[in-house]
Design a protein around this motif. Structure first.
Motif, PDB file in Angstrom:
ATOM      1  N   VAL A 146       4.450  -2.968   0.570  1.00  6.83           N
ATOM      2  CA  VAL A 146       4.322  -1.520   0.449  1.00  6.83           C
ATOM      3  C   VAL A 146       2.859  -1.109   0.493  1.00  6.83           C
ATOM      4  O   VAL A 146       2.465  -0.192   1.205  1.00  6.83           O
ATOM      5  CB  VAL A 146       4.988  -1.041  -0.865  1.00  6.83           C
ATOM      6  N   TRP A 147       2.020  -1.799  -0.289  1.00  7.80           N
ATOM      7  CA  TRP A 147       0.615  -1.400  -0.347  1.00  7.80           C
ATOM      8  C   TRP A 147      -0.144  -1.855   0.894  1.00  7.80           C
ATOM      9  O   TRP A 147      -1.083  -1.175   1.321  1.00  7.80           O
ATOM     10  CB  TRP A 147      -0.032  -1.940  -1.611  1.00  7.80           C
ATOM     11  N   SER A 189     -12.439  13.357 -11.553  1.00 10.46           N
ATOM     12  CA  SER A 189     -12.324  11.902 -11.541  1.00 10.46           C
ATOM     13  C   SER A 189     -11.203  11.487 -10.603  1.00 10.46           C
ATOM     14  O   SER A 189     -10.359  12.291 -10.214  1.00 10.46           O
ATOM     15  CB  SER A 189     -12.030  11.366 -12.952  1.00 10.46           C
ATOM     16  N   LEU A 190     -11.207  10.201 -10.240  1.00 13.77           N
ATOM     17  CA  LEU A 190     -10.149   9.608  -9.426  1.00 13.77           C
ATOM     18  C   LEU A 190      -9.371   8.621 -10.289  1.00 13.77           C
ATOM     19  O   LEU A 190      -9.932   7.957 -11.162  1.00 13.77           O
ATOM     20  CB  LEU A 190     -10.749   8.889  -8.215  1.00 13.77           C
ATOM     21  N   ARG A 191      -8.076   8.537 -10.024  1.00 10.60           N
ATOM     22  CA  ARG A 191      -7.221   7.647 -10.813  1.00 10.60           C
ATOM     23  C   ARG A 191      -6.206   6.964  -9.911  1.00 10.60           C
ATOM     24  O   ARG A 191      -5.612   7.596  -9.045  1.00 10.60           O
ATOM     25  CB  ARG A 191      -6.500   8.431 -11.906  1.00 10.60           C
ATOM     26  N   LEU A 192      -6.012   5.657 -10.121  1.00 10.76           N
ATOM     27  CA  LEU A 192      -4.980   4.891  -9.436  1.00 10.76           C
ATOM     28  C   LEU A 192      -3.862   4.591 -10.417  1.00 10.76           C
ATOM     29  O   LEU A 192      -4.115   4.348 -11.606  1.00 10.76           O
ATOM     30  CB  LEU A 192      -5.528   3.569  -8.897  1.00 10.76           C
ATOM     31  N   HIS A 193      -2.634   4.588  -9.918  1.00  7.41           N
ATOM     32  CA  HIS A 193      -1.526   4.115 -10.749  1.00  7.41           C
ATOM     33  C   HIS A 193      -1.792   2.651 -11.088  1.00  7.41           C
ATOM     34  O   HIS A 193      -2.236   1.869 -10.239  1.00  7.41           O
ATOM     35  CB  HIS A 193      -0.208   4.247  -9.988  1.00  7.41           C
ATOM     36  N   PRO A 194      -1.570   2.233 -12.343  1.00  8.61           N
ATOM     37  CA  PRO A 194      -1.892   0.859 -12.740  1.00  8.61           C
ATOM     38  C   PRO A 194      -1.288  -0.205 -11.838  1.00  8.61           C
ATOM     39  O   PRO A 194      -1.933  -1.218 -11.549  1.00  8.61           O
ATOM     40  CB  PRO A 194      -1.317   0.769 -14.162  1.00  8.61           C
ATOM     41  N   LEU A 195      -0.058   0.010 -11.381  1.00  4.26           N
ATOM     42  CA  LEU A 195       0.579  -1.000 -10.541  1.00  4.26           C
ATOM     43  C   LEU A 195      -0.044  -1.035  -9.149  1.00  4.26           C
ATOM     44  O   LEU A 195      -0.124  -2.094  -8.525  1.00  4.26           O
ATOM     45  CB  LEU A 195       2.085  -0.738 -10.444  1.00  4.26           C
ATOM     46  N   VAL A 196      -0.484   0.113  -8.667  1.00  7.00           N
ATOM     47  CA  VAL A 196      -1.180   0.148  -7.375  1.00  7.00           C
ATOM     48  C   VAL A 196      -2.476  -0.644  -7.473  1.00  7.00           C
ATOM     49  O   VAL A 196      -2.773  -1.500  -6.628  1.00  7.00           O
ATOM     50  CB  VAL A 196      -1.457   1.596  -6.937  1.00  7.00           C
ATOM     51  N   SER A 197      -3.278  -0.356  -8.507  1.00  6.88           N
ATOM     52  CA  SER A 197      -4.569  -1.039  -8.618  1.00  6.88           C
ATOM     53  C   SER A 197      -4.375  -2.542  -8.814  1.00  6.88           C
ATOM     54  O   SER A 197      -5.105  -3.349  -8.231  1.00  6.88           O
ATOM     55  CB  SER A 197      -5.394  -0.448  -9.764  1.00  6.88           C
ATOM     56  N   GLU A 198      -3.379  -2.937  -9.597  1.00  7.82           N
ATOM     57  CA  GLU A 198      -3.151  -4.367  -9.823  1.00  7.82           C
ATOM     58  C   GLU A 198      -2.732  -5.067  -8.533  1.00  7.82           C
ATOM     59  O   GLU A 198      -3.216  -6.166  -8.222  1.00  7.82           O
ATOM     60  CB  GLU A 198      -2.086  -4.575 -10.899  1.00  7.82           C
ATOM     61  N   THR A 199      -1.852  -4.432  -7.773  1.00 13.94           N
ATOM     62  CA  THR A 199      -1.391  -5.052  -6.527  1.00 13.94           C
ATOM     63  C   THR A 199      -2.513  -5.156  -5.513  1.00 13.94           C
ATOM     64  O   THR A 199      -2.635  -6.154  -4.795  1.00 13.94           O
ATOM     65  CB  THR A 199      -0.217  -4.245  -5.938  1.00 13.94           C
ATOM     66  N   VAL A 200      -3.361  -4.132  -5.438  1.00 14.22           N
ATOM     67  CA  VAL A 200      -4.496  -4.167  -4.517  1.00 14.22           C
ATOM     68  C   VAL A 200      -5.468  -5.273  -4.922  1.00 14.22           C
ATOM     69  O   VAL A 200      -5.966  -6.024  -4.068  1.00 14.22           O
ATOM     70  CB  VAL A 200      -5.204  -2.798  -4.474  1.00 14.22           C
ATOM     71  N   ARG A 201      -5.742  -5.414  -6.211  1.00  8.29           N
ATOM     72  CA  ARG A 201      -6.657  -6.471  -6.660  1.00  8.29           C
ATOM     73  C   ARG A 201      -6.090  -7.857  -6.367  1.00  8.29           C
ATOM     74  O   ARG A 201      -6.836  -8.780  -6.038  1.00  8.29           O
ATOM     75  CB  ARG A 201      -6.936  -6.344  -8.164  1.00  8.29           C
ATOM     76  N   THR A 202      -4.792  -7.994  -6.488  1.00  4.22           N
ATOM     77  CA  THR A 202      -4.167  -9.286  -6.210  1.00  4.22           C
ATOM     78  C   THR A 202      -4.423  -9.738  -4.778  1.00  4.22           C
ATOM     79  O   THR A 202      -4.507 -10.937  -4.500  1.00  4.22           O
ATOM     80  CB  THR A 202      -2.653  -9.197  -6.477  1.00  4.22           C
ATOM     81  N   ALA A 203      -4.550  -8.775  -3.872  1.00  4.59           N
ATOM     82  CA  ALA A 203      -4.740  -9.096  -2.458  1.00  4.59           C
ATOM     83  C   ALA A 203      -6.198  -9.362  -2.097  1.00  4.59           C
ATOM     84  O   ALA A 203      -6.501  -9.653  -0.935  1.00  4.59           O
ATOM     85  CB  ALA A 203      -4.206  -7.951  -1.593  1.00  4.59           C
ATOM     86  N   LEU A 204      -7.125  -9.270  -3.064  1.00  2.00           N
ATOM     87  CA  LEU A 204      -8.531  -9.539  -2.766  1.00  2.00           C
ATOM     88  C   LEU A 204      -8.710 -10.996  -2.352  1.00  2.00           C
ATOM     89  O   LEU A 204      -8.045 -11.893  -2.875  1.00  2.00           O
ATOM     90  CB  LEU A 204      -9.408  -9.235  -3.978  1.00  2.00           C
ATOM     91  N   THR A 205      -9.626 -11.223  -1.428  1.00  2.00           N
ATOM     92  CA  THR A 205      -9.938 -12.577  -0.961  1.00  2.00           C
ATOM     93  C   THR A 205     -11.424 -12.852  -1.176  1.00  2.00           C
ATOM     94  O   THR A 205     -12.173 -11.993  -1.649  1.00  2.00           O
ATOM     95  CB  THR A 205      -9.608 -12.733   0.533  1.00  2.00           C
TER      96      THR A 205
END
Length: 694
Positions: free
Chosen positions: A304-305, A382-398
């Motif tokens: 999804v992300w 300010s800007l805000r990400l949904h916690p699950l969005v930010s966590e999923t995006v961080r998981t994909a970091l390389t």
């Protein structure tokens, strides 16, 4: 005479190359030839499905929205309706629920999927009475085809619901016009009701269509939805698991399927919750085997992300790296003030060349795709990400994103101590990401501080530095015990890996001593500060800022012990040395001056101390701003001096302003907040005791 030679290749009767249509081959034909050619057969109709998805469970938490849509559908809407929101938040589910209601009321339902819009719309027109031959003839003429389709839909014999699902590329509905102009495939019609679902939350794009934003489920609905997907009438612990999943319908669906399928591995919600402690990617890993189909990328959180990132990258080159940066800076739904993203500090690496206009476009692209929301508090955006969005995006970091982590840490250092809660969470996530990217087991770290500390020896020194910064920020937030726990681990791991005299290890030792000072363990604190001061003086020299910082803390320890002469001597030495090597308004020099003034006040002369407190406050207000917690710290001592001088009313005004800032910056349960509340109560009692003027 000899016979006439035949023309070249006169008797060759073969055909070469591609043949289109009918081929007639003849040899030695004499006389007239008549060939009757049949008409070209029509191309086969596109194999499109107009059937809506079927719901496997009840739809939770959307009753009000479905009532609004149902009323509009039955009344005959003058405009189309659009459901917007991030991927995975349940737009399609709402549309499918409306489709079930429409079908039960005798309406025809058409479900249009992305990638086959034209073919599906033509098929819908055929379903309501249009000629298939005409549909095939008009297939390649977009404008004529649209007019033909809508003419038939407008005149349909019975009402219909037409859902255009996942219109995430609105140009598919009309590549030549703004989709809201209703000149393409999205139009209002007297024959039925048009509903579009899309990630694009841009009312200006869809206007005059009526836009409804679909968000996460409330706690009660999320808990019930999780139990539904698990196939259980009740599910102990479902409320905690639903909260962990942020009320995101797709995540709840996946978790429920996992619980239903793997009841031996996960007999209850708590077992799955424990597994997710290692990272949200575990949800996709467990769910992947039963997620199939051509649109599988829309059925897992990672997909999804990733799809959202691809869509946003098509429109703006800076948006995707900006989202990754925000995911690091704003975990757990933390607000990221726009002032923390200055253009002057964002022109390196993936942000090279980005100016104010480009920043605005990138932020807007993320907002309209539902990946980022804009908040306003106390006139600050300010800007805000949904916690699950930010966590999923961080998981994909390389490992390619390590420079992005460096950029995030640079931004945090640039305005250090300005937003302590946000900084603490961001620094922790930077540490976690660094360790995960350099660990052999990329998913074994999780979100535990202790696990992070245990992994320190596996990675480079930068991760240790960042974790020490986390602990320092926790101290400023008043989380002394938590900071001490982290620092003990940092000192142990750092000493083993880098030695006790490494600069980062000595910083950890220094802050560990601070944690003990804040807990009034004065003997432990003094001994630790003396040791680290001696080591810093030996490594860095006596006038290095770090050396003087440890010396300052020794002065503060003497002050806590009410050894006034010793405290004044040490603090005076720190102030003089910092003023000589930097200037008198150096932050450490100001701290020393403020505490020297405090000694003067405690010795019975608040009138002499008050101007020094005011000087510190004026300097900090100019350099840090009126809402910085250290500016409020200086204001507190101005108020305290005024109270000691008998000016309770003036003191009360100052104390009230301090409370406002500390409540916002330090949180309401911070020890300093309790301290100023006690001072306010004392000032109020003093005002009440004052005799009224005759």
């Amino acid at each position: 005479m000899g016979g006439m030679a035949p023309p070249p290749d006169a008797h060759e009767n073969s055909a070469h190359g591609t043949v289109s249509g009918q081929l007639v081959q003849a040899k030695d034909i004499h006389g007239d030839v008549t060939i009757n050619v049949s008409s070209v057969p029509a191309a086969p109709a596109s194999d499109v499905s107009l059937d809506p998805p079927r719901l496997a469970t009840a739809v939770r938490g959307r009753d009000d929205l479905l009532t609004v849509l149902g009323d509009a559908m039955r009344a005959g809407a003058a405009v189309p309706h659009v459901l917007t929101g991030p991927g995975g938040f349940g737009k399609t589910t709402v549309a499918a629920a409306l489709a079930e209601r429409a079908r039960s009321d005798g309406w025809t339902v058409f479900w249009i999927r992305p990638g086959s819009v034209t073919a599906s719309m033509l098929e819908a027109a055929v379903e309501v009475g249009g000629s298939r031959e005409e549909a095939e003839r008009l297939r390649g003429t977009r404008h004529q085809a649209a007019r033909w389709v809508w003419r038939h839909l407008d005149e349909a014999p019975r009402p219909w619901l037409l859902v255009i699902d996942n219109a995430d590329r609105p140009e598919e509905l009309d590549p030549d016009n703004r989709v809201g102009d209703q000149l393409g495939w999205m139009r209002a019609s007297p024959g039925g009701f048009v509903l579009v679902t899309s990630r694009i939350d841009d009312p200006a794009l869809w206007a005059p269509a009526e836009v409804h934003r679909v968000g996460e489920l409330d706690a009660r609905s999320a808990t019930r939805a999780l139990a539904d997907h698990a196939g259980l009438p009740s599910l102990p612990g479902a409320d905690v698991l639903a909260e962990r999943l942020g009320g995101v319908p797709l995540a709840l669906h996946l978790a429920g399927r996992i619980l239903a399928t793997h009841r031996v591995l996960f007999p209850d919600s708590n077992a799955l919750l424990d597994r997710l402690a290692s990272g949200i990617e575990s949800l996709d890993d467990l769910a992947a085997p039963f997620v199939v189909g051509t649109d599988a990328d829309r059925k897992l959180l990672s997909g999804v992300w990733e799809l959202s990132l691809r869509l946003v990258a098509e429109r703006d080159a800076y948006a995707a790296p900006l989202l990754r940066l925000l995911a690091v800076l704003g975990p757990e739904g933390k607000d990221i003030p726009l002032r923390r993203l200055p253009i002057s500090e964002l022109r390196e690496g993936p942000f090279d060349g980005m100016d104010e206009a480009a920043t605005a476009r990138a932020v807007n692209a993320l907002v309209v795709h539902g990946l980022v929301s804009v908040t306003t508090h106390q006139n600050e955006t300010s800007l805000r990400l949904h916690p699950l969005v930010s966590e999923t995006v961080r998981t994909a970091l390389t490992e390619d994103d390590v420079p992005l982590l460096d950029e995030a840490e640079h931004l945090l250092e640039w305005q250090r101590d300005r937003d302590l809660d946000m900084e603490s969470a961001a620094l922790f996530m930077i540490t976690m990401s660094r360790i995960r990217l350099h660990s052999q087991d990329k998913r074994s770290i999780g979100n535990s501080a202790l696990k992070l500390i245990g992994a320190i020896e596996q990675v480079h020194l930068q991760a240790l530095r960042t974790l020490v910064s986390v602990a320092r920020t926790l101290l400023r937030l008043g989380s002394t015990s938590e900071a001490e726990e982290v620092l003990i681990g940092c000192v142990d791991a750092g000493t083993k890996s880098f030695g006790a005299h490494d600069a980062t290890v000595m910083s950890a030792r220094h802050f560990l001593a601070e944690s003990r000072l804040y807990q009034d363990r004065l003997d432990d604190a003094e001994e630790a500060f003396r040791a680290v001061h001696a080591d810093r003086a030996r490594v860095f020299g006596g006038e290095h800022p770090d050396t003087l910082d440890s010396l300052y803390q020794l002065g503060l320890t003497a002050l806590r012990r009410e050894r006034w002469d010793e405290a004044t001597e040490i603090l005076g030495s720190v102030r003089e040395k910092r003023a000589r090597t930097s200037d008198e308004e150096d932050p450490l020099a100001l701290l020393a001056a403020q505490n020297m003034a405090y000694v003067t006040m405690r010795r019975g002369d608040p009138a002499a101390a008050e101007p020094e407190f005011r000087h510190v406050h004026t300097t900090r207000k100019r350099d840090l701003g009126p809402d910085h917690h250290m500016t409020a710290d200086a204001a507190y001592y101005v108020a305290l001096a005024r109270l000691e001088m008998g000016d309770a009313e003036n003191a009360l005004t100052w104390f009230t302003e301090v409370l406002r800032v500390w409540n916002a910056q330090l949180s309401q349960d911070h020890p300093q907040v309790a301290m100023v509340e006690r001072s306010i109560a004392e000032a109020e009692r003093a005002v009440a005791r004052r005799p009224e003027a005759p």
